[in-house]
Design a protein around this motif. Structure first.
Motif, PDB file in Angstrom:
ATOM      1  N   PRO A 494      -5.456  -9.644  -3.782  1.00 63.92           N
ATOM      2  CA  PRO A 494      -4.086  -9.446  -3.285  1.00 63.92           C
ATOM      3  C   PRO A 494      -3.438  -8.161  -3.767  1.00 63.92           C
ATOM      4  O   PRO A 494      -2.374  -7.797  -3.265  1.00 63.92           O
ATOM      5  CB  PRO A 494      -3.345 -10.673  -3.807  1.00 63.92           C
ATOM      6  N   GLU A 495      -4.070  -7.456  -4.718  1.00 66.78           N
ATOM      7  CA  GLU A 495      -3.462  -6.200  -5.179  1.00 66.78           C
ATOM      8  C   GLU A 495      -3.615  -5.090  -4.152  1.00 66.78           C
ATOM      9  O   GLU A 495      -3.055  -4.010  -4.304  1.00 66.78           O
ATOM     10  CB  GLU A 495      -4.083  -5.776  -6.511  1.00 66.78           C
ATOM     11  N   GLY A 496      -4.380  -5.316  -3.090  1.00 64.42           N
ATOM     12  CA  GLY A 496      -4.440  -4.354  -1.991  1.00 64.42           C
ATOM     13  C   GLY A 496      -5.672  -3.497  -1.953  1.00 64.42           C
ATOM     14  O   GLY A 496      -5.928  -2.827  -0.956  1.00 64.42           O
ATOM     15  N   ALA A 497      -6.478  -3.466  -3.002  1.00 63.91           N
ATOM     16  CA  ALA A 497      -7.689  -2.659  -3.019  1.00 63.91           C
ATOM     17  C   ALA A 497      -8.888  -3.557  -2.770  1.00 63.91           C
ATOM     18  O   ALA A 497      -9.102  -4.531  -3.500  1.00 63.91           O
ATOM     19  CB  ALA A 497      -7.833  -1.944  -4.358  1.00 63.91           C
ATOM     20  N   PRO A 498      -9.700  -3.277  -1.748  1.00 65.49           N
ATOM     21  CA  PRO A 498     -10.852  -4.133  -1.481  1.00 65.49           C
ATOM     22  C   PRO A 498     -11.892  -4.023  -2.583  1.00 65.49           C
ATOM     23  O   PRO A 498     -12.010  -3.006  -3.270  1.00 65.49           O
ATOM     24  CB  PRO A 498     -11.391  -3.599  -0.152  1.00 65.49           C
ATOM     25  N   GLY A 499     -12.657  -5.082  -2.747  1.00 69.30           N
ATOM     26  CA  GLY A 499     -13.736  -5.067  -3.716  1.00 69.30           C
ATOM     27  C   GLY A 499     -14.962  -4.388  -3.138  1.00 69.30           C
ATOM     28  O   GLY A 499     -14.956  -3.866  -2.015  1.00 69.30           O
ATOM     29  N   PRO A 519       0.056 -12.357  -1.684  1.00 71.08           N
ATOM     30  CA  PRO A 519       0.336 -13.802  -1.630  1.00 71.08           C
ATOM     31  C   PRO A 519       1.617 -14.068  -0.862  1.00 71.08           C
ATOM     32  O   PRO A 519       2.363 -13.149  -0.511  1.00 71.08           O
ATOM     33  CB  PRO A 519       0.456 -14.188  -3.104  1.00 71.08           C
ATOM     34  N   GLY A 520       1.876 -15.341  -0.639  1.00 73.48           N
ATOM     35  CA  GLY A 520       3.041 -15.728   0.157  1.00 73.48           C
ATOM     36  C   GLY A 520       2.583 -16.306   1.481  1.00 73.48           C
ATOM     37  O   GLY A 520       1.394 -16.601   1.677  1.00 73.48           O
ATOM     38  N   PRO A 521       3.513 -16.492   2.428  1.00 72.53           N
ATOM     39  CA  PRO A 521       3.129 -17.017   3.743  1.00 72.53           C
ATOM     40  C   PRO A 521       2.022 -16.168   4.360  1.00 72.53           C
ATOM     41  O   PRO A 521       2.074 -14.942   4.340  1.00 72.53           O
ATOM     42  CB  PRO A 521       4.431 -16.916   4.552  1.00 72.53           C
ATOM     43  N   ILE A 522       1.018 -16.840   4.893  1.00 68.54           N
ATOM     44  CA  ILE A 522      -0.133 -16.129   5.425  1.00 68.54           C
ATOM     45  C   ILE A 522       0.237 -15.389   6.710  1.00 68.54           C
ATOM     46  O   ILE A 522       0.672 -16.000   7.677  1.00 68.54           O
ATOM     47  CB  ILE A 522      -1.303 -17.094   5.678  1.00 68.54           C
ATOM     48  N   GLY A 523       0.044 -14.075   6.702  1.00 69.50           N
ATOM     49  CA  GLY A 523       0.302 -13.263   7.890  1.00 69.50           C
ATOM     50  C   GLY A 523      -0.942 -12.629   8.441  1.00 69.50           C
ATOM     51  O   GLY A 523      -0.888 -11.852   9.391  1.00 69.50           O
ATOM     52  N   CYS A 524      -2.098 -12.943   7.844  1.00 70.95           N
ATOM     53  CA  CYS A 524      -3.364 -12.360   8.276  1.00 70.95           C
ATOM     54  C   CYS A 524      -4.328 -13.486   8.633  1.00 70.95           C
ATOM     55  O   CYS A 524      -4.107 -14.647   8.314  1.00 70.95           O
ATOM     56  CB  CYS A 524      -3.954 -11.484   7.170  1.00 70.95           C
TER      57      CYS A 524
END
Length: 584
Positions: A494-499, A519-524
């Motif tokens: 969730p920090e925005g950087a892909p593994g 995190p939070g309501p799922i928008g994806c």
């Protein structure tokens, strides 16, 4: 008795009239023949002023020189206020009981009519309605009812209490209120229908006054548009009680004018032509509905977004039906009605409409449009589970865009591709959905359950979350690899950087896709349990989802397995050395 009421909410609003001015408005309304006052415990300038409007109404009645016994006071419970602009439903029996007891102290018991203000999505409707019935049994209220309900909800409420009144919004330009079926049902069943916001609310009132037909007729009769609208609403049904909410003496005088205004047959016909939904109330269904065997057919194919409607519509198109679809025409569902009207008027007698149509009101618009041309309507309902529809949406996105789109990418793509929608589109459909029924006017309702085609791929895999794996899992994974399974990863950062594209567990390389959304309501579509990344892996590796397994520790992995039709295997069982599979 005049079937006009006074909506008192705005008399307690911020920036509204003074207390003396508000009481003067109520007294003028009562002196003009109004015999119903509508209030609620939450009406007040702020969340700290619970009961403000009820106390105002009680004080006005105490000071009025007329007969208090002739006036029906309506109050409502089931809403709470949590700061500026936050109104939350609370349908718990405990809350409704306490709210009603407090209202009865402010207004005097018994309250003439007590309504459930709003449906609580966290509670069964039956719980709230049974609480109202108990209040009636205790003598705190004389009659009970509900507000802002769909027809199916009203029918359900009547199974648990004697519902004597329903309050809904109703104004000339709001086609939905009548097309829901609630207004007509109340007329047929003798249930009092209280119509709040008859001018559309404060923000729409001025626009309504400029409507050309209303303005012309009002000018010809020398009355205000508002008085004309009230007189017209009163003429539509003997059980309909409009409750406008004037805050000034000048506008309150329209109540007396409307009470005396008798519309001519020609005036009613012109109003009905301008607002055709009213014909549902003024013209019996037998005079509107064509024979079931009449020439032609409109087929309405409905279902959740990505439910499989397009597959079903091909058969009708191949048989010569004209297809009308919002995705092709643009606009909203209501915008298809004039296109359907033009098509039928031009001689096209077989038309298929494939759109979502979750609400009864959206379907009624198409039904009445077809009936106006003497064409019957059949419904085909593609009954697809939310989980299957979610997989369909992801498959469609991969076919069109080659990848699972993120929230911002979906926004851009949706401008030209309505099928690139976020998960909330399907959740919204489920929240507002009303199952189609024959009493809407369909010749038939053909329910077609969704059946997924067998997967073209034959490979199988174990889906894992790299962040949940431990060294002890290497052995069980190696055993599965030896049996021909692939091992594929689905992770969340969730920090925005892909593994990394691959992670390693000992000597095992695990190709991995990552969700990087917060995190939070799922928008994806990519955060588990949503199936976006899993569907992408299925397509990329030629997998048969039913032959796959999902390892995990919680509800997200279990939900992902359910969507894929795969087996869920709790990681703790894998760690223990004996895999316990959960069939879904």
């Amino acid at each position: 008795m005049t079937r006009l009421g006074l909506g008192c909410m705005r008399l307690s609003s911020v920036g509204g009239p003074t207390r003396a001015e508000a009481i003067a408005v109520i007294h003028l309304a009562l002196d003009s023949g109004v015999r119903l006052l509508d209030t609620a415990d939450v009406y007040g300038p702020s969340a700290r002023d619970i009961g403000h409007n009820e106390r105002l109404v009680g004080e006005a009645l105490d000071q009025w020189a007329g007969d208090r016994g002739e006036v029906t006071v309506v109050s409502k419970g089931g809403l709470t206020r949590r700061g500026a602009g936050r109104w939350l439903a609370d349908g718990r029996a405990k809350h409704l009981t306490a709210a009603c007891e407090a209202s009865a102290q402010r207004l005097g018991a018994p309250i003439d009519l007590y309504l459930l203000h709003a449906l609580d999505p966290q509670r069964e409707l039956s719980t709230s309605v049974r609480a109202l019935a108990k209040l009636q049994d205790r003598g705190l209220v004389r009659r009970v009812g509900v507000s802002n309900v769909r027809l199916d909800q009203l029918r359900e409420a009547r199974e648990h209490a004697e519902i004597s009144a329903v309050e809904v919004g109703l104004w000339p330009l709001d086609r939905g209120a009548i097309r829901t079926g609630v207004v007509g049902y109340c007329a047929d069943e003798g249930i009092q229908l209280i119509a709040h916001s008859p001018f559309g609310g404060p923000k729409r009132t001025r626009g309504l006054a400029r409507h050309p037909v209303l303005a012309t007729l009002a000018d010809q009769r020398g009355v205000s548009v508002h008085a004309l609208v009230l007189a017209w609403l009163l003429s539509l049904s003997d059980n309909l009680w409009p409750i406008p909410g004037p805050t000034r003496l000048e506008t309150a005088r329209d109540l007396g004018v409307a009470r005396e205004l008798e519309l001519t047959q020609d005036e009613r016909a012109r109003l009905e032509a301008a607002f055709p939904a009213a014909r549902i109330l003024t013209t019996p269904i037998a005079a509107r509905r064509p024979p079931d065997h009449a020439d032609g057919e409109v087929v309405l194919i409905m279902g959740m977004p990505a439910s499989g409607k397009t597959t079903q519509v091909r058969d009708f198109v191949d048989r010569g039906y004209l297809r009308l679809n919002r995705d092709d025409a643009g606009g909203n569902l209501a915008d298809l009605a004039p296109i359907l009207d033009q098509s039928l008027a031009s001689g096209r007698r077989r038309v298929v409409l494939d759109n979502t149509y979750p609400r009864r009101s959206s379907r009624n618009l198409m039904i009445e449009t077809a009936w106006a041309h003497g064409v019957p309507v059949r419904c085909v309902w593609i009954d697809t589970s939310l989980e299957d529809a979610q997989v369909n949406a992801c498959q469609r996105m991969l076919e069109r865009h080659g990848q699972v789109l993120g929230p911002e990418e979906m926004k851009r793509a949706n401008r030209s591709d309505p099928n690139s929608f976020p998960p909330r589109a399907q959740l919204h459909f489920r929240a507002v959905f009303e199952a189609p029924t024959l009493d809407e006017g369909f010749v038939a309702v053909d329910v077609r359950p969704f059946v997924r085609r067998a997967a073209s791929g034959q490979a199988r895999a174990v889906f894992v979350d790299p962040g949940q794996l431990e060294a002890a899992h290497e052995g069980p994974l190696a055993d599965h690899i030896a049996q021909g399974y692939l091992v594929l990863g689905i992770g969340w950062r969730p920090e925005g950087a892909p593994g990394p594209d691959s992670v390693w567990l000992g000597d095992i390389e695990i190709p991995t896709l990552w969700c990087t959304h917060p995190p939070g309501p799922i928008g994806c579509w990519c955060r588990k349990p949503l199936p976006g990344l899993a569907v992408a892996l299925v397509e990329a590796h030629g997998l048969d989802p039913v032959a796959c397994r999902v390892w995990g520790r919680g509800a997200a992995e279990r939900g992902l397995a359910e969507r894929l039709g795969a087996r869920f295997e709790p990681l703790e069982s894998v760690f223990a050395g004996s895999v316990s599979t959960v069939e879904l």
